[in-house]
Design a protein around this motif. Structure first.
Motif: not given
Length: 172
Positions: A54-55, A77, A79-80, A106, A109
Motif C-alpha cells: 500500500e506504500l 504500484y 502510489g508515492e 497503511h 508497507v
C-alpha cells in the motif's frame, strides 16, 4: 511464535545487485543488470502472492531507490515512493524509527534498504534465515494496531521469505 492476528505487515527488501565501478561513491552506485531484472521480478512475485504494498518507503541511495521504482513497476504500484535518508546503511534504531513513522492508514508497507541493518532486522523480527542476499525480502507480521507501537520487543511473525537466487527458473 504464532500471533493470532496480524494487524500491520512489513515487507523488508534488500536492494538489488549493484554495479561496483571504481571512483564512484557507494551512495551513487547503480543497479547491475541482474539487480534490475530481480527488482522487477520482486514486484511480480508480490502480486502473485497477493502482497502488493500500500506504500513503499526506501533509502535515498541510488541502488535502493532504483530497486523501489522497479518493484513498483513490477507490481503496478502507482502510489508515492517515500525516500528516507536514515535507511541508507541504517542501524536497527533507524529502521524502527522509520517503521514507527509510517502513516497509520497503511497496513502493508514495503521498505527498501541495505545490509547489514536490513538483514539483521529481518532475522530479528521475521524470517530467521541466516543470509539476506540482494533482492531478498521477508514479510513480517506485527501484533500491533498502530505502527507507532512497534518496538524491539514487539511480537512478530515471519510470514514469508523470497529470494531470486533460490528461484529455479533464473536465466543468468
Amino acid at each position: 511464535m504464532k500471533i493470532k492476528s496480524v494487524m500491520k505487515s512489513l515487507i523488508v527488501l534488500r536492494h538489488g545487485k549493484a554495479e561496483n565501478p571504481g571512483g564512484m561513491s557507494d551512495f551513487d552506485r547503480s543497479l547491475a543488470g541482474r539487480g534490475t531484472r530481480d527488482a522487477v521480478r520482486v514486484g511480480e512475485v508480490l502480486v502473485e502472492k497477493k502482497l502488493a504494498p500500500e506504500l513503499i518507503v526506501t533509502s535515498t541511495a541510488n541502488r535502493a531507490h532504483s530497486t523501489a521504482r522497479l518493484v513498483a513497476e513490477g507490481c503496478n504500484y502507482s502510489g508515492e515512493i517515500i525516500p528516507v535518508d536514515d535507511l541508507y546503511l541504517p542501524t536497527q534504531s533507524a529502521i524502527l524509527a522509520t517503521v514507527r513513522n509510517i502513516p497509520e492508514e497503511h497496513s502493508r508497507v514495503l521498505i527498501v534498504g541495505h545490509n547489514p541493518g536490513f538483514g539483521m532486522f529481518a532475522m530479528k523480527f521475521g524470517s530467521g534465515v541466516d543470509e539476506f542476499p540482494t533482492c531478498a525480502w521477508t514479510h513480517i507480521g506485527f501484533d500491533v494496531e498502530y505502527w507507532g507501537e512497534v518496538t524491539q520487543s514487539t511480537r512478530s511473525e515471519g510470514l514469508d521469505f523470497w529470494c531470486p537466487k533460490f528461484e529455479s527458473n533464473r536465466n543468468y
